[in-house]
Scaffold this active site. Structure first.
Site, PDB file in Angstrom:
ATOM      1  N   HIS A   1       7.106   2.921   1.516  1.00  8.76           N
ATOM      2  CA  HIS A   1       7.606   4.201   1.000  1.00  8.76           C
ATOM      3  C   HIS A   1       9.096   4.093   0.729  1.00  8.76           C
ATOM      4  O   HIS A   1       9.592   4.531  -0.299  1.00  8.76           O
ATOM      5  CB  HIS A   1       7.387   5.328   2.015  1.00  8.76           C
ATOM      6  CG  HIS A   1       5.975   5.476   2.488  1.00  8.76           C
ATOM      7  ND1 HIS A   1       5.653   5.842   3.762  1.00  8.76           N
ATOM      8  CD2 HIS A   1       4.801   5.309   1.845  1.00  8.76           C
ATOM      9  CE1 HIS A   1       4.341   5.892   3.897  1.00  8.76           C
ATOM     10  NE2 HIS A   1       3.792   5.566   2.736  1.00  8.76           N
TER      11      HIS A   1
ATOM     12  N   ALA B   1       0.833  -1.200   0.000  1.00  2.71           N
ATOM     13  CA  ALA B   1       0.000   0.000   0.000  1.00  2.71           C
ATOM     14  C   ALA B   1       0.870   1.253   0.000  1.00  2.71           C
ATOM     15  O   ALA B   1       0.582   2.233  -0.688  1.00  2.71           O
ATOM     16  CB  ALA B   1      -0.921   0.002   1.213  1.00  2.71           C
TER      17      ALA B   1
END
Ligand code: SF4
Lengths: 74, 492
Positions: B196, B66
């Site tokens: 990230h 995600a």
């Protein structure tokens, strides 16, 4: 041994950054700070002490290095 | 709320909330909750973060996939992101954050389409590499105007040991486009945060240096916006301010961004970092490799925007500094009017925040501009360096909670009785049912932009619209109301 990065802050001081542990702090003292020999023991503002193998002073910062923790918070 | 939040009260509240946990869980959760103390500069001493969530409690975190696909890669408009694995993961990360882009969807822009290799049992048993190669061929045929492809690994890909790197390299040579394999399987790390980082590293390894040798017509005023995902148009609202003061925005990472922009980023003079958490990695890398300085800025609320514009300008010459003053002078009367309109309606209201990335600290200034006070703040997936930054921005005695559990958050709200909660969609309806005004602050509750001066006007309106909405008083059924209130109602 861990990967670290040393950079300069806006005031010109050295900043130590250890991504794995999210440690970002000012370096209060560096053992060797001469053009031909730079590095050694690094003391941080948070009390941590790290060691990097001395190298000729880098032409510019930031620089990524391997460091060993000698003492202090982790 | 009548009672002032003091350090003692906040500490007592934390202890009370922790009471229900078994001994071991209590010990663990206690480390994630604290009362802010501005005197402490090292968050490490008083709060633990970026640890695995406790089994058995409700957490709001996402997975590494995600973080990579949904946050960092998804908004790049001319790259097709393949959700490599079963179909479900991609369904929930397909433009749901409303990362706006200028372009034609399905022709030259691909943010809001779900591309997936739709793994079946046989792909897990026999491997999915062949399927991936075929998928890339199909994409090339159907969407010839795409500039590149990224392969976003879902959990099974890592488990069965597929070699997506080899497929990517082979296919990239065949079709002559950039293909980036991203090893962001959901099981890596404790939250989306590692996603990230993995995404940043993939950009670094496969994209960033692609145009190093090519000529580029630069100006001394080239900058790049890092960590703005153009939610509801945020990056556009920020960009116009930078351009108005005389800077040239070469790239937007990654909202409304393109592959070419990213490849050109090493040529800029300054990297402007909005979301520190999701893009500090690439900023640090560019500082080391390309000698590009970076700075964090905050475009929420006029006070912080003005501070940031001046700080950005201080990296450039007088022309830009004058430009910044000109922009500030132009927008100040407009912002004063916004504040004059909404502040009286919002003054003194208390806010609790629980979001991700940068918002728990960055939006504080915007709330303060409206006379509101943030009494509690927390992050889903922050690290210690985020809390170092947060503690400076928060008032003393603010309640700070890391990876808060569903139970803890509800209990804090019950006791502190905030006038507004800003958090995610998973919390939204629980608090609606408790009749507490709520805004979904991940994608601005279908509104926005909130960045920049224009964004602040919308932010102020939205907060007023939510806090002062008459619906909050209608939550009790008429027969549950105290008897004394009845005659009054009849009269009305
Ligand atoms: S944890 Fe794995 S299976 Fe679940 S959404 Fe993330 S990538 Fe998909």
């Amino acid at each position: 041994m861990a990967n670290i990065m040393i950079r300069k802050n806006a005031e010109g001081g050295l900043v130590f950054y250890l991504p794995k542990r999210d440690i970002e702090d000012n370096i209060t003292s560096i053992e060797f700070d001469a053009p031909e020999k730079w590095g050694g023991e690094l003391k941080l503002a948070n009390g941590g002490v790290y060691y990097i193998d001395p190298i000729p002073a880098p032409a510019r910062l930031p620089i990524s290095l391997r460091a060993k923790r000698l003492d202090g918070v982790e | 709320m009548s009672e002032e939040l003091t350090r003692e009260r906040a500490q007592a509240l934390i202890e009370e909330v922790l009471e229900v946990y078994p001994e071991k869980a209590k010990k663990d959760r206690a480390k994630h909750l604290m009362v802010n103390d501005k005197a402490i500069t090292q968050s490490k001493k008083c709060i633990t973060s970026n640890r695995k969530s406790l089994p058995g409690v409700m957490t709001q975190r996402g997975c590494a996939y995600a973080g990579s696909k949904g946050v960092v890669w998804g908004p790049i408009k001319d790259i097709i992101d393949i959700s490599h694995g079963p179909v479900g993961c991609g369904a929930y990360s397909r433009g749901g954050r409303r990362n706006y882009f200028a372009g034609t969807s399905g022709v030259d822009s691909f943010c809001d389409i779900n591309f997936t290799s739709d793994f079946q049992e046989k792909d897990v048993v026999f491997g999915g590499d062949k399927k991936l190669a075929k998928l890339i061929d199909e994409l090339e045929m159907l969407f010839p105007l795409s500039k590149g492809i990224s392969v976003q690994s879902e959990c099974p890909v890592g488990l069965i040991g597929d070699d997506i790197e080899a497929v990517s390299k082979k296919k990239a040579a065949e079709i002559g486009k950039t293909i980036v394999p991203v090893r962001c399987e959901g099981f890596r790390g404790v939250s989306q945060s590692l996603g990230h980082h993995i995404a940043n590293d993939a950009v670094r390894d496969w994209i960033l240096s692609a145009r190093d040798e090519q000529p580029f017509e630069g100006t001394p005023y080239d900058v790049c916006i890092l960590g703005d995902y153009n939610i509801g148009g945020d990056a556009w609202a920020s960009r116009i301010l930078l351009e108005e003061m005389g800077l040239r925005v070469v790239a937007q990472w990654s909202g409304d961004g393109t592959l070419t922009e990213m490849e050109n980023t090493p040529k800029v003079k300054l990297n402007l970092l909005h979301c520190y958490r999701s893009m500090n990695y690439i900023a640090r890398h560019m500082e080391e490799k390309y000698n590009i300085p970076w700075m964090e800025y905050n475009f929420f609320g006029p006070t912080k925007i003005k501070e940031s514009l001046r700080e950005i300008a201080s990296h450039f010459d007088e022309k830009i500094q004058e430009g910044a003053e000109r922009v500030i002078a132009k927008y100040t009367p407009i912002m004063d009017a916004v504040i004059a309109k909404y502040r009286p309606r919002l003054e003194g209201k208390k806010v609790m925040l629980y979001v991700g990335g940068l918002r728990p600290r960055h939006t504080v200034g915007a709330y303060e501009d409206l006379g509101m006070e943030v009494v509690g703040a927390g992050y889903e997936f922050a690290h210690n360096d985020d809390y170092d930054r947060t503690m400076k921005d928060m008032k003393d005695a603010t309640l700070i909670y890391d990876d808060v559990t569903g139970y803890e958050f509800e209990e804090f709200v019950r006791q502190l009785k905030p006038d507004l909660i800003g958090s995610g969609i998973k919390e939204k309806y629980a608090f609606h049912k408790m009749a507490v005004p709520f805004r979904q602050l991940h994608s601005w509750d279908y509104s926005g932009p909130y960045h920049g001066f224009d964004g602040f006007a919308i932010f102020a309106r939205d907060m007023d619209m939510t806090v002062n909405n008459p619906c909050w008083s209608l939550f009790k059924a008429p027969w549950q109301k105290p008897a004394a209130a009845e005659p009054e109602q009849k009269a009305a």
